[in-house]
Design an enzyme around this catalytic site. Structure first.
Site, PDB file in Angstrom:
ATOM      1  N   GLY A 103      39.902  41.003  48.985  1.00 56.62           N
ATOM      2  CA  GLY A 103      38.796  41.919  49.230  1.00 56.62           C
ATOM      3  C   GLY A 103      37.448  41.351  48.826  1.00 56.62           C
ATOM      4  O   GLY A 103      37.257  40.127  48.763  1.00 56.62           O
ATOM      5  N   ASP A 128      39.932  49.185  50.676  1.00 62.24           N
ATOM      6  CA  ASP A 128      38.625  49.847  50.490  1.00 62.24           C
ATOM      7  C   ASP A 128      37.750  49.816  51.746  1.00 62.24           C
ATOM      8  O   ASP A 128      36.845  50.624  51.888  1.00 62.24           O
ATOM      9  CB  ASP A 128      37.854  49.188  49.337  1.00 62.24           C
ATOM     10  CG  ASP A 128      38.616  49.263  48.024  1.00 62.24           C
ATOM     11  OD1 ASP A 128      39.509  50.116  47.910  1.00 62.24           O
ATOM     12  OD2 ASP A 128      38.316  48.456  47.122  1.00 62.24           O
ATOM     13  N   GLY A 171      39.282  53.535  46.877  1.00 60.06           N
ATOM     14  CA  GLY A 171      38.159  53.003  47.654  1.00 60.06           C
ATOM     15  C   GLY A 171      37.095  52.342  46.800  1.00 60.06           C
ATOM     16  O   GLY A 171      36.065  51.919  47.313  1.00 60.06           O
ATOM     17  N   ARG A 172      37.323  52.315  45.508  1.00 55.46           N
ATOM     18  CA  ARG A 172      36.343  51.763  44.558  1.00 55.46           C
ATOM     19  C   ARG A 172      34.967  52.407  44.788  1.00 55.46           C
ATOM     20  O   ARG A 172      34.887  53.618  44.724  1.00 55.46           O
ATOM     21  CB  ARG A 172      36.290  50.245  44.655  1.00 55.46           C
ATOM     22  CG  ARG A 172      35.681  49.650  43.384  1.00 55.46           C
ATOM     23  CD  ARG A 172      35.721  48.167  43.345  1.00 55.46           C
ATOM     24  NE  ARG A 172      37.047  47.692  43.029  1.00 55.46           N
ATOM     25  CZ  ARG A 172      37.343  46.409  42.853  1.00 55.46           C
ATOM     26  NH1 ARG A 172      36.411  45.495  42.977  1.00 55.46           N
ATOM     27  NH2 ARG A 172      38.556  46.036  42.560  1.00 55.46           N
ATOM     28  N   GLY A 186      41.445  66.722  58.742  1.00 58.00           N
ATOM     29  CA  GLY A 186      40.848  68.040  58.973  1.00 58.00           C
ATOM     30  C   GLY A 186      40.336  68.703  57.705  1.00 58.00           C
ATOM     31  O   GLY A 186      40.473  69.920  57.523  1.00 58.00           O
TER      32      GLY A 186
HETATM   33  P1  ADP Z   1      39.036  42.513  45.438  1.00 56.63           P
HETATM   34  O1  ADP Z   1      39.066  41.124  45.952  1.00 56.63           O
HETATM   35  O2  ADP Z   1      40.223  43.323  45.850  1.00 56.63           O
HETATM   36  O3  ADP Z   1      37.721  43.204  45.696  1.00 56.63           O
HETATM   37  P2  ADP Z   1      38.198  42.063  42.647  1.00 56.63           P
HETATM   38  O4  ADP Z   1      36.815  42.578  42.861  1.00 56.63           O
HETATM   39  O5  ADP Z   1      38.896  42.507  41.409  1.00 56.63           O
HETATM   40  O6  ADP Z   1      39.201  42.450  43.837  1.00 56.63           O
HETATM   41  O7  ADP Z   1      38.130  40.479  42.693  1.00 56.63           O
HETATM   42  C1  ADP Z   1      39.297  39.712  42.577  1.00 56.63           C
HETATM   43  C2  ADP Z   1      38.988  38.441  41.844  1.00 56.63           C
HETATM   44  O8  ADP Z   1      38.004  37.697  42.572  1.00 56.63           O
HETATM   45  C3  ADP Z   1      38.367  38.615  40.458  1.00 56.63           C
HETATM   46  O9  ADP Z   1      39.313  38.903  39.457  1.00 56.63           O
HETATM   47  C4  ADP Z   1      37.728  37.249  40.258  1.00 56.63           C
HETATM   48  O10 ADP Z   1      38.694  36.282  39.913  1.00 56.63           O
HETATM   49  C5  ADP Z   1      37.212  36.936  41.669  1.00 56.63           C
HETATM   50  N1  ADP Z   1      35.799  37.317  41.764  1.00 56.63           N
HETATM   51  C6  ADP Z   1      35.288  38.559  41.905  1.00 56.63           C
HETATM   52  N2  ADP Z   1      33.943  38.538  41.902  1.00 56.63           N
HETATM   53  C7  ADP Z   1      33.583  37.244  41.735  1.00 56.63           C
HETATM   54  C8  ADP Z   1      32.337  36.558  41.611  1.00 56.63           C
HETATM   55  N3  ADP Z   1      31.167  37.209  41.681  1.00 56.63           N
HETATM   56  N4  ADP Z   1      32.362  35.208  41.438  1.00 56.63           N
HETATM   57  C9  ADP Z   1      33.536  34.538  41.362  1.00 56.63           C
HETATM   58  N5  ADP Z   1      34.742  35.142  41.460  1.00 56.63           N
HETATM   59  C10 ADP Z   1      34.773  36.468  41.639  1.00 56.63           C
HETATM   60  O1  F6P Z   2      40.302  47.337  45.680  1.00 55.42           O
HETATM   61  C1  F6P Z   2      41.464  48.063  45.881  1.00 55.42           C
HETATM   62  C2  F6P Z   2      41.625  49.116  44.819  1.00 55.42           C
HETATM   63  O2  F6P Z   2      42.829  49.813  45.066  1.00 55.42           O
HETATM   64  C3  F6P Z   2      40.465  50.107  44.696  1.00 55.42           C
HETATM   65  O3  F6P Z   2      40.512  51.115  45.679  1.00 55.42           O
HETATM   66  C4  F6P Z   2      40.663  50.625  43.295  1.00 55.42           C
HETATM   67  O4  F6P Z   2      39.446  51.072  42.736  1.00 55.42           O
HETATM   68  C5  F6P Z   2      41.163  49.395  42.559  1.00 55.42           C
HETATM   69  O5  F6P Z   2      41.707  48.531  43.538  1.00 55.42           O
HETATM   70  C6  F6P Z   2      42.207  49.705  41.518  1.00 55.42           C
HETATM   71  O6  F6P Z   2      42.500  48.541  40.838  1.00 55.42           O
HETATM   72  P1  F6P Z   2      43.789  48.335  39.908  1.00 55.42           P
HETATM   73  O7  F6P Z   2      44.964  48.165  40.814  1.00 55.42           O
HETATM   74  O8  F6P Z   2      43.482  47.118  39.136  1.00 55.42           O
HETATM   75  O9  F6P Z   2      43.932  49.583  39.093  1.00 55.42           O
END
Ligand code: ADP
Ligand code: F6P
Length: 324
Positions: A103, A128, A171-172, A186
């Protein structure tokens, strides 16, 4: 020596990740590459935790939810030196290109690695649906169907008891899942971060539904909304006489992420996986693979990484109109 590509899954898992892994591995083998699977996202990359994947290793997984490679959040990857360490590991293992299935955060990390000159291709995968560069990501459709099944069931019991329900979905910081589930389910109200909704407005929406003679009322709440479902319910229940309905809360949580991928996600993930390897094969790197107007497209990371897709206000305006 054969060129080697690697694939990892990172961040929250999403139904369809396995279909993408399968497509990456089998397309890579078809084009004459060796393909390695990295375990547990960037954690596994930094720890050199990977191994070769064969066509048989990815057999029987297209219909499975989750990810056979495992996924993780990896704080170290975000720290100074994390990206350089990852690059050093990839080079030491003679890996020539990397596919990152994940993501928003995962693609931000992948983009940072790509800026060092390492060949990286991203595959949009998150329930999300907050990634720019694609209309829909792997997992969204399956997660949405899980939320809808829950809403349909809740509606039945709600009608029997003349109750209102607040159903909280994931959905964060993005309201897409709530909005789409609200429209397709609905719902009478959708509460999401992109459209601030005052507490009193929720009471009014429920009361109006009650006064119109509805047997139930459903409010879908995005987890990232200004007020979560529990806070909203406390506020509404303190003014029960105004709401009309008795009110309950259901939080769907990880149930939405855990299911098997539906047809849409299997197809999308397969198309994304094939394209990602073809991109590496043609030296088109530093891009995110996505879907636009029914076509598989690539967008340079510079245009999408670290950004979040906004909500479709055409969908938002339908809620009130259709809850009549
Ligand atoms: P998702 O990819 O589902 O949105 P996260 O936001 O938790 O999940 O990101 C997953 C991983 O991607 C993080 O734990 C980190 O290792 C890496 N990551 C996230 N943001 C950054 C960033 N700004 N710079 C480098 N790596 C990142
Ligand atoms: O990014 C996917 C997601 O399921 C979000 O919707 C939610 O906020 C988050 O991951 C939950 O993360 P975790 O599985 O670490 O509790």
């Amino acid at each position: 020596m054969k060129k080697r590509f690697a694939v990892l899954t990172s961040g929250g898992d999403a139904p369809g990740m396995n279909a993408a892994i399968r497509a990456v591995v089998r397309t890579g083998l078809h084009l004459g590459y060796e393909v390695l699977g990295i375990h547990e996202g960037y954690n596994g990359l930094l720890a050199s935790n990977f191994g070769t994947l064969t066509a048989r290793d990815v057999g029987g997984i297209i219909q499975q939810g989750g990810t056979i490679l495992g996924s993780a959040r990896c704080p170290e990857f975000k720290l100074d030196g994390g990206i350089q360490k990852a690059r050093a590991v990839l080079e030491a293992a003679s890996i020539d290109g990397l596919v990152v299935i994940g993501g928003n955060g995962s693609q931000t990390g992948a983009a940072a690695l790509a800026t060092t000159g390492f060949p990286v291709v991203g595959i949009a995968s998150t329930i999300d649906n907050d990634l720019l560069g694609t209309e829909i990501s792997i997992g969204v459709d399956s997660a949405l169907n899980v939320a809808l099944e829950a809403i349909d069931r809740i509606k039945i019991t709600a009608s029997s008891h003349h109750r209102a329900f607040l159903v909280e979905v994931m959905g964060r910081n993005c309201g897409y899942l709530a909005l789409a589930a609200g429209i397709a389910g609905g719902a009478e109200a959708v509460i999401m971060p992109e459209v601030p909704t005052e507490l009193q407005v929720v009471i009014e929406l429920f009361r109006e539904a009650y006064q119109r003679g509805k047997a139930h009322a459903i409010g879908v709440v995005a987890e990232g909304a200004q007020y979560n479902a529990t806070t909203l319910a406390q506020y509404c229940n303190a003014q029960k006489d105004k709401v009309g309905f008795d009110l309950r809360v259901v939080t769907l949580g990880h149930v939405q992420r855990g299911g098997a991928p539906g047809a849409f996600d299997r197809l999308l993930a397969t198309r994304f996986g094939v394209t990602a390897i073809e991109c590496l094969h043609h030296d088109e790197t530093g891009v995110l693979v996505g879907l636009q107007k029914g076509q598989i497209v690539t967008t340079p990371y510079a245009l999408v990484a670290g950004k979040t897709k906004g909500i479709d206000h055409n969908l938002v305006r339908m809620i009130g109109m259709l809850a009549a």
